[in-house]
Design an enzyme around this catalytic site. Structure first.
Site, PDB file in Angstrom:
ATOM      1  N   ASP A 104       0.835  -1.198   0.000  1.00 61.68           N
ATOM      2  CA  ASP A 104       0.000   0.000   0.000  1.00 61.68           C
ATOM      3  C   ASP A 104       0.870   1.248   0.000  1.00 61.68           C
ATOM      4  O   ASP A 104       1.839   1.330   0.764  1.00 61.68           O
ATOM      5  CB  ASP A 104      -0.861   0.009   1.271  1.00 61.68           C
ATOM      6  N   ASP A 206      -3.500   4.225  -2.468  1.00 63.07           N
ATOM      7  CA  ASP A 206      -4.657   4.588  -1.644  1.00 63.07           C
ATOM      8  C   ASP A 206      -5.281   5.905  -2.134  1.00 63.07           C
ATOM      9  O   ASP A 206      -4.561   6.884  -2.374  1.00 63.07           O
ATOM     10  CB  ASP A 206      -4.189   4.728  -0.196  1.00 63.07           C
ATOM     11  N   GLU A 261      -6.830   2.870  -6.079  1.00 63.65           N
ATOM     12  CA  GLU A 261      -8.109   2.915  -5.364  1.00 63.65           C
ATOM     13  C   GLU A 261      -8.778   4.237  -5.715  1.00 63.65           C
ATOM     14  O   GLU A 261      -8.256   5.307  -5.425  1.00 63.65           O
ATOM     15  CB  GLU A 261      -7.898   2.831  -3.852  1.00 63.65           C
ATOM     16  N   HIS A 335     -10.860  -4.095   3.669  1.00 63.55           N
ATOM     17  CA  HIS A 335     -10.731  -3.662   5.065  1.00 63.55           C
ATOM     18  C   HIS A 335     -11.637  -2.483   5.403  1.00 63.55           C
ATOM     19  O   HIS A 335     -11.756  -2.122   6.571  1.00 63.55           O
ATOM     20  CB  HIS A 335      -9.284  -3.269   5.333  1.00 63.55           C
ATOM     21  N   ASP A 336     -12.262  -1.862   4.395  1.00 61.24           N
ATOM     22  CA  ASP A 336     -13.122  -0.692   4.618  1.00 61.24           C
ATOM     23  C   ASP A 336     -14.607  -0.995   4.474  1.00 61.24           C
ATOM     24  O   ASP A 336     -15.427  -0.082   4.534  1.00 61.24           O
ATOM     25  CB  ASP A 336     -12.766   0.424   3.622  1.00 61.24           C
TER      26      ASP A 336
END
Length: 570
Positions: A104, A206, A261, A335-336
């Protein structure tokens, strides 16, 4: 339709990515939080699925206000996760297994604990001042505009020392970097090269489509929902220029796989971000299919999900990206997000069938599939007992904000329970032993009480498990060209319970039919299905029930049944 490019260069098109949330994956120290050596211990488990790429979420030095997405040092490992030597060993162990590491990169913002920001706030003329976005107060003495943080509250924080506000689109300790400043972009290139030189094979970037803001920073007039300012910084004026610069200087020279993302993005922009001719990213994440239960786009309100809208969004992106030469990153979970198993299907009576249905439906689409830890063993959302069990800063903020908006504590807690990012952040249950085999200590967040039933060891040992269903699908993607190249055609014509589609090349036709309901239904294939491929020759590739149905004009489907057939057309 877009023709696939160089197969060696595009090796990631037939790959599957496994996403590791390190804090909750595997703890080797007894501190209650996962670590890099914990991931190393489980590489053979991941390899057993057939995974090519492991995406490791942030393990940088961080105050952990946003679980590592608030980076204080970009080129150092946080001691909570281990050492740089551990990281180097992880890369080596992956390479031994012919696997790749994707990490990431969080460069829309840094932590306010980062040395750049600490310097920037010391004075107006500090050389790091322009690394961030500062503005004078508005005419009323308040924030410079009415933009809202994605975590709730204003998107600006006041700095007493210098009398200006700095922009924070996320947590108040995550200060947005100023990409207009060439020095910032040079710093980002240096960070990327540092990790590429360490042997990582790719980057997940990200919220990367937020890096270019409207330089005028106007108020949001609310004419476009949700009216929080995002239309002025999403897919902003210079975003493609900035990403092309990263590609030219890092991605291409190192032959990296990259995924952007994309927050609140558009199909048109994602085609540009991911079409190889544009020289930007390998692929993109978008989240539109995960907003089909947001009333009027509002995350913190509840409604049942719109099945027809879900199918339409998935189909529009399949067709649109194919026609434009883009490439999708395919996912249900991360994860979100709350767990898709709970959100879209039945995580109780039909948990196994539902988990396999979601897998088959997604892995038949065009793109690179992502498996989020625990998805492959059918982890549902946990049962929450009270607010003290939550850890996520967004969830805790929204619990207070919802009450300020007039919700009762019980109503606010219920909404948070459904929407919280913590739903997907509970520790990975490895076995039915102490603390589910995750840690010998006290876990940083609760363990799901169902771990004696739902754990990785039991799944691996059961040849008919969800884990082995994923393994089959991942193997099919490596070996079936139609899964990479096939044109997408939706078949279900708005059926209230069924999602059906085909993928086809001149040589192969793949048909996927899934019943997203708890009742038995019949589904009739459309009569004008391109001259009716030879259904009698259809091979049932994968199924999630004891039935072995033949492909016919009418297919009977048990609750949450999902099937994939292959027809060789030559």
């Amino acid at each position: 339709m877009h023709t696939i490019g160089n197969p060696l260069q595009d090796w990631w098109r037939t790959s599957t990515v496994y996403q590791v949330y390190p804090k909750s994956f595997n703890d080797t120290t007894g501190r209650g939080t996962g670590d890099i050596r914990g991931l190393m211990e489980k590489l053979d488990y991941i390899k057993g699925l057939g995974i090519n790429i492991v995406w490791l979420q942030p393990v940088y030095v961080s105050p952990q206000n946003d679980n590592g997405y608030d980076v204080a040092e970009y080129c150092s490992i946080d001691p909570a996760f281990g050492t740089m030597e551990d990281f180097d060993e992880l890369v080596a162990e992956l390479k031994k297994r012919n696997m790749h590491l994707m990490i990431d990169i969080v460069v829309n913002h840094s932590s306010t604990e980062h040395p750049w920001f600490k310097e920037a706030r010391t004075s107006m003329d500090n050389r790091y001042r322009d690394y961030y976005i500062w503005r004078d107060p508005g005419t009323d003495g308040g924030p410079p505009n009415n933009w809202k943080s994605k975590f709730g509250g204003p998107a600006w924080q006041y700095d007493e020392g210098t009398g200006q506000y700095y922009l924070t689109l996320f947590d108040k300790t995550q200060a947005d970097l100023n990409w207009e400043n060439e020095k910032v972009r040079e710093e980002v290139v240096d960070i990327l090269r540092f990790w590429a030189d360490k042997g990582v094979s790719g980057f997940r970037m990200d919220v990367i489509n937020l890096i270019s803001k409207d330089p005028d920073f106007p108020d949001d007039d609310g004419s476009v929902s949700p009216g929080d300012g995002r239309k002025f910084y999403t897919d902003g004026p210079r975003v493609h220029d900035y990403i092309k610069e990263l590609n030219e200087k890092v991605f291409k020279p190192y032959n990296l796989v990259t995924v952007g993302e994309m927050s609140s993005t558009t199909l048109e922009h994602c085609i540009r971000y991911s079409n190889p001719k544009e020289n930007e990213f390998s692929m993109t994440f978008n989240f539109h299919h995960l907003k089909v239960d947001y009333p009027n786009g509002q995350k913190w309100e509840l409604k049942p999900y719109d099945f027809e809208e879900l199918k339409k969004v998935l189909s529009d992106w399949q067709t649109g990206m194919q026609q434009g030469g883009g490439w999708n990153a395919l996912f249900w979970n991360n994860h979100d997000q709350p767990r898709a198993l709970t959100r879209f299907t039945d995580d109780k009576e039909y948990r196994t069938e539902s988990a396999k249905l979601l897998a088959t439906t997604l892995h038949g689409l065009q793109g690179t599939p992502y498996v989020y830890q625990g998805e492959e063993i059918g982890m549902p959302d946990p049962k929450w007992n009270d607010m003290s069990e939550f850890r996520d800063i967004e969830s805790l903020n929204m619990y207070e904000i919802l009450q300020q908006q007039g919700k009762t504590p019980e109503e606010a807690a219920h909404i948070v329970t459904v929407r919280s990012r913590d739903n997907s952040r509970l520790p990975m249950p490895w076995n039915d032993g102490h603390q589910a085999g995750f840690t010998t200590g006290t876990p940083w967040i609760k363990i799901d009480e169902r771990y004696p039933l739902i754990n990785a060891q039991a799944q691996v040992e059961d040849p008919h498990s969800i884990y082995h269903h994923y393994r089959q699908l991942i193997e099919l993607r490596k070996n079936l060209p139609v899964l990479t190249d096939g044109e997408y055609v939706r078949l279900d014509q708005g059926h209230p319970e069924v999602y059906a589609y085909a993928r086809r090349t001149q040589e192969q036709t793949l048909i996927v039919i899934s019943n997203f309901s708890s009742r038995s239904v019949s589904y009739e294939l459309p009569p004008n299905m391109w001259g009716k491929p030879d259904m009698a020759s259809a091979q049932l590739l994968i199924r999630n029930t004891t039935e072995q149905p033949e492909l016919a004009e009418v297919v009977k489907l048990q609750p949450y049944a999902s099937y994939m057939w292959l027809i060789e057309t030559n």
